[in-house]
Design an enzyme around this catalytic site. Structure first.
Site, PDB file in Angstrom:
ATOM      1  N   ASP A   1       0.769  -1.156   0.097  1.00  0.00           N
ATOM      2  CA  ASP A   1       0.013  -0.031  -0.205  1.00  0.00           C
ATOM      3  C   ASP A   1       0.725   1.106   0.213  1.00  0.00           C
ATOM      4  OD1 ASP A   1      -1.935  -1.865   0.528  1.00  0.00           O
ATOM      5  OD2 ASP A   1      -2.708  -0.899   2.092  1.00  0.00           O
ATOM      6  N   ASP A   2       0.104   2.331  -0.358  1.00  0.00           N
ATOM      7  CA  ASP A   2       0.817   3.688  -0.075  1.00  0.00           C
ATOM      8  C   ASP A   2       1.751   4.373  -0.897  1.00  0.00           C
ATOM      9  OD1 ASP A   2      -1.035   3.264   2.005  1.00  0.00           O
ATOM     10  OD2 ASP A   2       0.324   3.738   3.531  1.00  0.00           O
TER      11      ASP A   2
ATOM     12  N   HIS B   1      -6.230   3.062  -3.731  1.00  0.00           N
ATOM     13  CA  HIS B   1      -6.159   3.253  -2.473  1.00  0.00           C
ATOM     14  C   HIS B   1      -6.452   4.757  -2.091  1.00  0.00           C
ATOM     15  CE1 HIS B   1      -4.845   2.123   1.507  1.00  0.00           C
ATOM     16  NE2 HIS B   1      -3.813   2.757   1.808  1.00  0.00           N
TER      17      HIS B   1
ATOM     18  N   HIS C   1      -5.198   9.239   0.959  1.00  0.00           N
ATOM     19  CA  HIS C   1      -5.204   8.763   2.160  1.00  0.00           C
ATOM     20  C   HIS C   1      -6.056   9.117   3.483  1.00  0.00           C
ATOM     21  CE1 HIS C   1      -3.707   5.612   5.006  1.00  0.00           C
ATOM     22  NE2 HIS C   1      -3.285   4.810   4.036  1.00  0.00           N
TER      23      HIS C   1
ATOM     24  N   TYR D   1      -6.624   2.759   6.078  1.00  0.00           N
ATOM     25  CA  TYR D   1      -6.760   2.035   7.585  1.00  0.00           C
ATOM     26  C   TYR D   1      -7.716   0.885   7.672  1.00  0.00           C
ATOM     27  CZ  TYR D   1      -5.037   6.898   7.874  1.00  0.00           C
ATOM     28  OH  TYR D   1      -4.408   8.221   7.821  1.00  0.00           O
TER      29      TYR D   1
ATOM     30  N   HIS E   1       3.747  -2.501   2.721  1.00  0.00           N
ATOM     31  CA  HIS E   1       3.635  -1.173   2.336  1.00  0.00           C
ATOM     32  C   HIS E   1       5.120  -0.894   1.430  1.00  0.00           C
ATOM     33  CE1 HIS E   1       0.898  -0.973   5.862  1.00  0.00           C
ATOM     34  NE2 HIS E   1       0.461  -0.041   5.092  1.00  0.00           N
TER      35      HIS E   1
END
Ligand code: ZN
Length: 292
Positions: free
Chosen positions: A93-94, A143, A147, A185, A242
């Site tokens: 992720d991210d 995603h 965020h 989250y 991540h």
């Protein structure tokens, strides 16, 4: 009297030394490859669960909430694969971010395909990186743009400004519209899940959290990330890691070590869409469909 005291001190020191050595050996001795499965590969799971324990004091979504949503929206919200095949899906992720190329190098070297849930704002300046990931057979998911916690925001925000904006960027830059999304989250409302179902998007959570976002800051972070997976590995796991949001070098190193370990235990590494048997994109260029 003095002699007795010295003797007592020496014994205590020896005991401490033994405990420390024992613990160190236990903690650092290589874990054996994952044990053979005791369940038939095709047998369905009764329910989807998160295997890693809840991490207190980090404002995390309660595991019961994630599990409840998977139960309430079968085929729409996924924590893990539906059966007991010896498959595992690594997800990141991210990103895309500065450590993403090193991760792509490791995955390419091991011939592994993974799934990335990227942020629109990070994708914006990194088209070449994204093209490379796509070309090398990885699955790209959404995603959000930057965020936020989506819950308690209105649709003009969580959909138009966050998810749809990122979808549009994916389409304009890479010609794809991802089907897979992961809420930041892991936090999403039932109403939002239902709306995403109407829009043809699947909500992908996880069954195994390596806590790499936290462990990248630790002295023995790489070791802890490896243990985080090894202690909770299970059939058809979806693993949370991540490639963005901070320094992720320890994640990259852990992945490099974990792939051979998983394969030694008979695991095959797959993308989330392969694990679930679904299409990764709403529109898929012909050339790409042929290459997969
Ligand atoms: Zn995230």
């Amino acid at each position: 009297m003095t002699l007795l005291k010295q003797h007592w001190r020496a014994s205590l020191a020896a005991l401490l030394l033994l405990l420390v050595t024992g613990w160190t050996a236990w903690e650092w001795w290589p874990r054996p490859a994952p044990a053979a499965s005791e369940v038939a590969a095709a047998s369905p799971k009764a329910r989807q669960t998160v295997r890693t324990p809840y991490l207190a004091n980090w404002d995390q979504v309660q595991l019961a909430e994630m599990e409840g949503q998977a139960q309430r929206f079968p085929g729409q919200v996924w924590l893990e694969g539906p059966t007991h095949r010896r498959l595992i899906a690594l997800t990141f992720d991210d990103g895309p971010a500065e450590d993403t190329p090193a991760l792509l190098d490791v995955l390419a070297r091991h011939k592994v395909h993974a799934t990335f849930f990227w942020l629109g704002q990070n994708l914006a300046g990194r088209t070449e990186m994204a093209e490379r990931a796509l070309r090398e057979g990885h699955t790209l998911g959404n995603h959000t743009w930057d965020h936020p916690d989506m819950v308690d925001t209105d649709e003009a925000y969580w959909w138009d400004e966050q998810l749809a904006r990122t979808q549009a960027l994916y389409k304009s830059k890479l010609g794809i519209e991802p089907v897979l999304m992961r809420p930041p989250y892991g936090h999403i409302s039932n109403e939002q899940i239902a709306k995403l179902q109407d829009k043809g998007m699947k909500v992908i959570l996880w069954s195994l959290d390596t806590q790499d976002w936290n462990r990248n800051r630790m002295l023995f972070g790489r070791h802890n990330i490896e243990r985080g997976l090894q202690d909770y590995v299970h059939e058809e796991a979806i693993v949370l890691m991540h490639d963005g949001g901070g320094k992720r070098g320890k994640t990259v190193a852990a992945v490099d070590a974990l792939i051979p370990w998983l394969r030694a235990g008979g695991y095959e590494l797959v993308t989330v869409d392969q694990l679930l048997g679904i299409q990764p994109y709403r529109t898929m260029p012909q050339a790409m469909a042929a290459a997969r």
